[in-house]
Each structure stands twice: as C-alpha cells, then as structure tokens.
Design an enzyme around this catalytic site. Structure first.
Site, PDB file in Angstrom:
ATOM      1  N   LYS A  96      16.834  38.630  20.125  1.00  0.00           N
ATOM      2  CA  LYS A  96      17.598  39.071  18.959  1.00  0.00           C
ATOM      3  C   LYS A  96      17.200  40.495  18.554  1.00  0.00           C
ATOM      4  O   LYS A  96      18.025  41.255  18.049  1.00  0.00           O
ATOM      5  CB  LYS A  96      17.428  38.061  17.836  1.00  0.00           C
ATOM      6  N   ARG A 146      32.191  25.406  20.033  1.00  0.00           N
ATOM      7  CA  ARG A 146      31.377  24.450  19.278  1.00  0.00           C
ATOM      8  C   ARG A 146      31.859  24.449  17.837  1.00  0.00           C
ATOM      9  O   ARG A 146      32.139  25.505  17.273  1.00  0.00           O
ATOM     10  CB  ARG A 146      29.901  24.841  19.332  1.00  0.00           C
ATOM     11  N   GLU A 174      25.393  36.083  18.956  1.00  0.00           N
ATOM     12  CA  GLU A 174      24.257  36.441  19.808  1.00  0.00           C
ATOM     13  C   GLU A 174      24.691  36.412  21.259  1.00  0.00           C
ATOM     14  O   GLU A 174      25.745  35.861  21.605  1.00  0.00           O
ATOM     15  CB  GLU A 174      23.074  35.488  19.601  1.00  0.00           C
ATOM     16  N   LYS A 203      16.737  36.136  10.963  1.00  0.00           N
ATOM     17  CA  LYS A 203      16.503  35.477  12.260  1.00  0.00           C
ATOM     18  C   LYS A 203      15.155  35.852  12.854  1.00  0.00           C
ATOM     19  O   LYS A 203      14.881  37.040  13.045  1.00  0.00           O
ATOM     20  CB  LYS A 203      17.593  35.881  13.264  1.00  0.00           C
ATOM     21  N   GLU A 231      15.079  30.935  20.124  1.00  0.00           N
ATOM     22  CA  GLU A 231      16.350  30.437  20.650  1.00  0.00           C
ATOM     23  C   GLU A 231      16.383  28.930  20.472  1.00  0.00           C
ATOM     24  O   GLU A 231      15.345  28.308  20.336  1.00  0.00           O
ATOM     25  CB  GLU A 231      16.446  30.723  22.161  1.00  0.00           C
ATOM     26  N   GLY A 232      17.591  28.381  20.513  1.00  0.00           N
ATOM     27  CA  GLY A 232      17.696  26.926  20.599  1.00  0.00           C
ATOM     28  C   GLY A 232      18.100  26.239  19.317  1.00  0.00           C
ATOM     29  O   GLY A 232      18.203  25.021  19.275  1.00  0.00           O
ATOM     30  N   ARG A 258      25.952  33.734  28.093  1.00  0.00           N
ATOM     31  CA  ARG A 258      27.033  33.311  27.194  1.00  0.00           C
ATOM     32  C   ARG A 258      26.962  34.127  25.923  1.00  0.00           C
ATOM     33  O   ARG A 258      25.911  34.190  25.282  1.00  0.00           O
ATOM     34  CB  ARG A 258      26.918  31.825  26.844  1.00  0.00           C
ATOM     35  N   SER A 302      23.555  26.713  27.740  1.00  0.00           N
ATOM     36  CA  SER A 302      23.858  25.305  27.980  1.00  0.00           C
ATOM     37  C   SER A 302      25.363  25.029  27.929  1.00  0.00           C
ATOM     38  O   SER A 302      26.159  25.865  27.499  1.00  0.00           O
ATOM     39  CB  SER A 302      23.131  24.440  26.960  1.00  0.00           C
ATOM     40  N   ASN A 341      23.285  35.091  24.860  1.00  0.00           N
ATOM     41  CA  ASN A 341      22.263  34.241  25.491  1.00  0.00           C
ATOM     42  C   ASN A 341      22.131  34.628  26.952  1.00  0.00           C
ATOM     43  O   ASN A 341      23.126  34.616  27.687  1.00  0.00           O
ATOM     44  CB  ASN A 341      22.680  32.776  25.413  1.00  0.00           C
TER      45      ASN A 341
END
Ligand code: ADP
Ligand code: MG
Length: 480
Positions: free
Chosen positions: A313, A454, A148, A367, A371-372, A132, A155, A150
């Site tokens: 990243k 989102r 970014e 950064k 992740e997450g 994604r 998810s 993924n």
C-alpha cells in the site's frame, strides 16, 4: 450527494421467489464446484473433499455501466507493465519503504530479502505476474477509483469464474420474471487465463519433468479455488502441481549450485504463492528461510520479492504522487488513464492531511501495510489512532497510509450464505485480473484476464470474502 446516479437499481424479486432461486443456486454450486470448506467442520481446511459448503454468493449479478467495465479492463495491461517496470527499480522500492521498515517488522523482513537479491545482482529472466486491481465506482463523482493493486496470492480466479456461469444459468431460468438477459453477464475467463499463464511460464522454463509448486497455508478453507487452477494445469497442459507450505519447503527443499530448486526430489519450474502475504504465514524462522531459498533459486516466482513489494500500500501511495508514474512509463495516454483511477492517497508525514482526517474521519480510510482483509481503520477508531500516534511521536505513523474513502452506490440485493438468503443494501467492488509474462525482452503475455465482483452489505467497512465480509458476485452490464 448531488451527482447523477449512474447505476440503475436491480430488479426486485419477491422474497418467496428469491428463496426458491437460492435453493436452485446452492444446488448448482454443489454440482459445479463453487464450494469452500465449511467453518463448522474442523477437518474442512486440511482434508480435501470433507465438509464442503457452497461459497457465499449474490443471488443476481451487480449492475455496472458497460463504459466503466471497459475502462477497468483497459487498465489491466497498463498496471501489468507498471508493476514490471517498478519492480526493476530496486532503489525506488527500498527508498519508498525505508521509513515503513523501521516500524513494520514484516515489511522489513521482505525488504531484507529484496536487499540480498539486489546485492547479488539476482536476475529474473522469466517474470510472471498474476495480479488483480480492485475498484469501486464512487457515487458522487461517478468515477472508477482504485482500492488497491494485489500482486501476491490474488484469490478467486477459480470460483469467481463460476459465479458468472451460475448467474447466466439463473437468468436463463428466471430471466422472464426479472427482465434480465444472460448475454449481459460477461463471460469470466480468470480460471483458464491464470492456468494458461502458469503453463506458459512453465513452458518458458523449459524442463519437461518440472512441476508447478503452489505455496499454501497449512489450513485453507479456500482450497477449491486453488484446485480449479491445478485441475486446468493438468487437464489442459499435462502439468503437475504440488502443494507445499513454506515450512515444508524449508524441510524438503534445496537449491542446486546452478540454481535449480528441488523440493521433495522434484524440480520446480514455477512457484505460485497462495500464502506468504501476511505475517501469520511466517510463524518461525523456517518460513523466512524458505522464502529466501525460493528467491535465490532460478524457479519462476509468482510473485518475485520485488513484484510482491510493488503491491504494498505504501508503493501505491508513492506512485500516486505527482511525476512518479512518469519515471516508469513513457506513454502519456497510459499515464493519464492510470492517474484518473487514483483516489486521494497520502503518507502521514503530511501534517495538514492528518489534521483534516482527525476532524473528518468519515472521509478517510487508514491502512497499515497488510493484506487479506480486516486490517483497515475507519471512523472514530481512525480519529483515536491518529491522535494517539501523533502524541507518541517518532516514526509510528509511517506504518500507515491514509486514503480517501470511496462511497459507492448502495442497492438492494439478496446474498446467500450457508443456504440462507438474506436481503440487504449492498455495495460492490470490482476486481480485474491481469496476467503478465516476460522472458528477457520477449513479452509473452500482457492481458486482462477475467474479473471478480465482490459484494457486501453497505454497513460493513471491510471487504474480504474469505475473511467473511463479502460474497462472490458477477456483473450485469448496463447501457448507462
Ligand atoms: P486488503 O489488502 O486487506 O484487501 P484493501 O485496501 O483492499 O486491503 O481494503 C479492504 C477492504 O476495505 C476493501 O475490499 C474495501 O471493501 C474497503 N476499502 C478499502 N479502501 C477503501 C476506500 N478507500 N474507500 C472505501 N472502502 C475501502
Ligand atoms: Mg483488498
């Protein structure tokens, strides 16, 4: 900010009407499986069907110009191909991450597994990527910029697909009040497309009795997003999914001499990771042994260790350097399309940029290789961290990258969480899913595969839904 404002403000709904719509919408979520485990119930993360609450959502879809939407969709197959190409260059991955590994133990452990696979010349004939790519629309330049990419455990393909249906239903019911048309909410196929990609990888593996193994965290409140894929796999393709934690794989798994991965006595065709992307998923050596065991097997890994590393990243920042994309892609138009969506990205051995970021921290995001959600550093913390790391000297700065801060337009909206409707100024992040499947020279799938919107209050720096910052949303396509 001088540039034209591209996104029209969403229609205003009065608070009483919004509350009524929110009640209807929350009931719809319960009826259609748009649910997550409720934090308030301790069993909700381990026992399916216990302690459910509707997933947090935005009452109405976020507006986005159709041209931007098309641009983002077009990028998906190019990024899919790029990940595959970069993953084949083990030296590029090892060299680009060589400084990071010295200061970041997690990256170092991943690289160690990767090094072992390169050493034994491990071939991955069937390559499955479920990615994604996340974007924000920068207000000042009106450009779509990548946040970014993924490549592991992306998810919300399951729940995100449902939000588009929820919004269409609400617009059908209340659209006359809002002057909105349901057909402007694009259908979202993420759930069925991801299940299809897993099923086709399973078919390429070609062992009828084999299962798909989903690697999960021992506690997972987002399990229904995952069960949606399990459900599609069973109902549409007759494929069984087993759920295992990494420590269970260590205890129950073995690799037979010819490469077959057996877990709990079952042959595994495809390993689909919904865990394993954070150091928290490796509390002991057992989890690392499991990751290595899986990597050594001939099961299809989604992702393989090299696909995982391409999503770091640091690699995103290396790919944005001049002339690096050209090493992996030949088509100049495709390269130009990718480059257009790259925001400013820098490694911290660039002293000039570190100096600028200390002077104007509000224009940057710092950064780490994580992740997450919840890991980035902003504003005064960014200034303090850079100043401290600079003083400490050594390689500590190599654990981070710097990124240009993107400022999307903020709009008023209603966000619904735990049955309560809040009004706020919000910004949105668009994720485009991509599925890629290749068996030797045959590219079986290279598609854009649905989307995830989102939305979060504009004062929040972070963005994760599971991490509690954002809510699920969908899209409303506008002409401009
Ligand atoms: P993670 O791997 O934790 O998801 P991200 O790079 O996606 O890391 O950053 C987390 C969140 O921080 C994003 O969802 C977004 O809301 C915000 N963010 C990240 N990079 C930027 C940026 N360059 N400008 C503005 N916001 C950003
Ligand atoms: Mg992210």
């Amino acid at each position: 900010m001088s540039a034209a404002v591209p996104v029209p403000a969403p229609p205003q709904v009065d608070p009483a009407a919004a509350r009524e719509m929110a009640r209807e919408a929350a009931a719809w979520c319960a009826l259609h499986g748009l649910v997550v485990g409720d934090r308030a119930d301790p069993r909700s993360a381990t026992v399916p069907g216990v302690g459910l609450v509707h997933a947090p959502f935005s009452l109405l879809p976020a507006h986005l110009p159709e041209s931007v939407w098309r641009q983002a969709c077009e990028l998906a197959p190019i990024f899919n191909k790029l990940v595959d190409r970069v993953s084949l260059d083990g030296k590029f991955l090892q060299d680009s991450l060589s400084k990071t590994r010295q200061v970041d133990d997690f990256t170092s452990r991943l690289l160690e597994i990767h090094r072992k696979m390169v050493e034994i010349n491990k071939e991955e004939n069937i390559r499955l990527g479920l990615h994604r790519s996340d974007y924000m629309l920068d207000l000042e330049t009106n450009s779509l910029l990548q946040i970014e990419l993924n490549t592991i455990s992306t998810s919300f393909p399951g729940l995100g697909s449902l939000v588009s249906n929820l919004h269409r239903t609400l617009i059908n019911q209340y659209g006359h009040l809002l002057s909105l048309e349901p057909k402007r909410v694009p259908g979202n196929v993420a759930s069925s497309k991801f299940a299809e990609a897993l099923a086709r990888a399973w078919a390429e593996f070609n062992v009828d009795s084999a299962v798909v193994m989903m690697i999960v965290q021992p506690e997972e409140r987002n399990m229904y997003d995952q069960y949606w894929l399990t459900n599609h796999l069973k109902e549409s393709y007759g494929i069984t999914t087993i759920r295992k934690t990494l420590s269970q794989v260590e205890a129950e798994g073995q690799v037979l001499p010819e490469g077959t991965l057996l877990v709990d006595g079952k042959k595994v065709a495809v390993v689909y990771y919904r865990a394993g992307y954070t150091p928290n998923d490796y509390p002991s050596e057992a989890e690392w042994s499991a990751r290595l065991l899986i990597e050594q097997s001939c099961a299809v890994k989604c992702p393989s260790i090299s696909y995982h590393l391409v999503g770091t990243k640091k690699i995103q920042q290396e790919l944005a350097k001049p002339n690096v994309l050209e090493r992996f892609l030949e088509n100049k138009e495709e390269i130009a399309k990718l480059r257009k969506c790259f925001a400013g990205l820098w490694s911290l051995d660039d002293e000039e940029i570190v100096k600028t970021a200390i002077e104007k921290p509000e224009l940057f995001v710092l950064k780490p290789q994580r992740e997450g959600g919840g890991n980035n550093i902003y504003g005064l913390d960014l200034r303090e961290t850079l100043t401290r790391l600079q003083k400490e000297g050594g390689d500590a700065l190599a654990a981070y990258i710097l990124m240009q801060r993107i400022f999307p337009k903020a709009s008023p909206a209603y966000l619904v969480r735990g049955g309560i409707c809040h009004e706020g100024l919000v910004i949105s992040e668009l994720g485009i899913y991509g599925a890629y499947l290749r068996n030797k020279d045959k590219v079986v799938i290279n598609d854009q595969s649905g989307y995830l919107m989102r939305t979060k209050v504009s004062s929040s720096d972070e963005g994760g839904v599971a991490a509690g910052f954002a809510v699920l949303d969908s899209l409303y396509l506008t002409d401009k």
